[in-house]
Design a protein around this motif. Sequence first.
Motif, PDB file in Angstrom:
ATOM      1  N   ILE A  77      -1.142  -1.504   3.302  1.00 56.27           N
ATOM      2  CA  ILE A  77      -1.104  -0.112   2.860  1.00 56.27           C
ATOM      3  C   ILE A  77      -0.851   0.795   4.046  1.00 56.27           C
ATOM      4  N   THR A  78      -0.194   1.932   3.795  1.00 62.74           N
ATOM      5  CA  THR A  78       0.124   2.915   4.820  1.00 62.74           C
ATOM      6  C   THR A  78      -0.593   4.227   4.529  1.00 62.74           C
ATOM      7  N   GLU A 140       8.497   8.351   4.471  1.00 61.68           N
ATOM      8  CA  GLU A 140       7.882   7.406   3.546  1.00 61.68           C
ATOM      9  C   GLU A 140       8.752   6.166   3.350  1.00 61.68           C
ATOM     10  N   THR A 141      10.062   6.363   3.280  1.00 60.55           N
ATOM     11  CA  THR A 141      10.963   5.221   3.090  1.00 60.55           C
ATOM     12  C   THR A 141      10.886   4.270   4.271  1.00 60.55           C
ATOM     13  N   ASP A 144       7.487   2.440   4.338  1.00 60.55           N
ATOM     14  CA  ASP A 144       7.427   1.362   3.350  1.00 60.55           C
ATOM     15  C   ASP A 144       8.240   0.150   3.810  1.00 60.55           C
ATOM     16  N   ARG A 148       6.676  -3.606   4.674  1.00 59.47           N
ATOM     17  CA  ARG A 148       7.202  -4.791   3.973  1.00 59.47           C
ATOM     18  C   ARG A 148       7.634  -5.861   4.972  1.00 59.47           C
ATOM     19  N   VAL A 163       1.785  -5.373  -1.280  1.00 61.51           N
ATOM     20  CA  VAL A 163       2.015  -4.080  -0.636  1.00 61.51           C
ATOM     21  C   VAL A 163       1.723  -2.948  -1.619  1.00 61.51           C
ATOM     22  N   PRO A 165       2.647   0.680  -2.048  1.00 62.13           N
ATOM     23  CA  PRO A 165       3.698   1.506  -1.448  1.00 62.13           C
ATOM     24  C   PRO A 165       3.275   2.961  -1.269  1.00 62.13           C
ATOM     25  N   LEU A 166       4.028   3.651  -0.438  1.00 58.66           N
ATOM     26  CA  LEU A 166       3.754   5.048  -0.111  1.00 58.66           C
ATOM     27  C   LEU A 166       4.720   5.996  -0.803  1.00 58.66           C
ATOM     28  N   GLY A 167       5.977   5.632  -0.895  1.00 58.88           N
ATOM     29  CA  GLY A 167       7.035   6.541  -1.320  1.00 58.88           C
ATOM     30  C   GLY A 167       6.989   6.934  -2.781  1.00 58.88           C
ATOM     31  N   SER A 170       8.320   4.660  -5.771  1.00 56.17           N
ATOM     32  CA  SER A 170       7.587   3.450  -6.154  1.00 56.17           C
ATOM     33  C   SER A 170       6.939   3.616  -7.528  1.00 56.17           C
ATOM     34  N   SER A 204      -0.082  13.247  -2.658  1.00 52.70           N
ATOM     35  CA  SER A 204       0.860  12.243  -3.163  1.00 52.70           C
ATOM     36  C   SER A 204       1.269  12.571  -4.586  1.00 52.70           C
TER      37      SER A 204
END
Length: 340
Positions: A77-78, A140-141, A144, A148, A163, A165-167, A170, A204
């Motif tokens: 996770i980010t 964010e891209t 992610d 990955r 994973v 994701p952040l973006g 997703s 978010s």
Amino acid sequence: MKDRGQYLTALERFSRAAIGHLPTPVEAMPNLGQELGLSLFVKRDDCTGIGFGGNKVRQLEYYLGAAQDVQADVLLITGAVQSNFVRTAAAMGCKLGMRCHIQLEERVPKISDLHRTNGNVLLDRLLGATLHSYPDGEDETGADAAIRRIADSLRDAGQRPYVIPLGADSEPLGALGYVRAAVEVLPQIEAIGGVDEIVVASGSALTHAGLLLGLRLAGDTTPVRGVCVRRNATLQTLRVIQRIADTANLLGVDGQVVAPQDVSVTDAALGPGYGQMTADTRAAIERTARTEGLFLDPVYTGKVMAGLIKLAEADALCGRRVLFWHTGGQPALFGYSDQF
């Protein structure tokens, strides 16, 4: 979709690691409410129980449900350096027997050594998480893609990574936690005689979008006002609209139950940007603590309360019944202690 059985059936198609302490209570905030000239209540999602709680528990129940479906043994996770999301993911992972790799973004400029070592970062380390760094807090891209690549290396080593994701491109599994929260809060709102407005952090957008969609699917028209904590109101409005559409599509329901005018955000308390303390935020945190014995954080709930106070002082909430949604985050206070 106003039938509660149909509403819940749409949610039950998704796996959920149901370990949060739910439902959370709704409480009156009479002292601060009297000062502000309104009837003020708080939804205590700081009491969701796992790893100091907070709104991320509801979101992570769905991500971890999906992780269990694929028999993952490690989460990735980010988040920002003082992220509540990553701390809660690490805690819930420990509870479910999954290790955690955390990628910390440089999202807040000119942070101190205290910020990098205390608060949520201290908890990340106590939880045994492996920490990584990503140099850009507004990519964010890229973030992610980087996490990955870490997942790929773990997979090559024989582990089973999942994973989170952040973006915004997703699948919004986390928003389902707040579609469900809408079901939970409606009888609580009825029990206190109703509210005229709900005020919540909008970052978010998964909490804001999920809650608003859930209320409208249930046939409830209570306004939900998001207080921007990361982007200006124009950008955040677009993000909330997108996440509502994405969540409705995920559930297989009609996202048009949320009208464009239902998406309400204010950036009056945003300040210079995400995670940056302002005088209004500091004052809101101190005022809430000293009137209600309730702790807020500098990144999310402190800014939400600062925004609520600005609205009250401008007479936009005068005499109204307002539900402040407390999304947790108090451990971050210790990463900002040099600013109080």
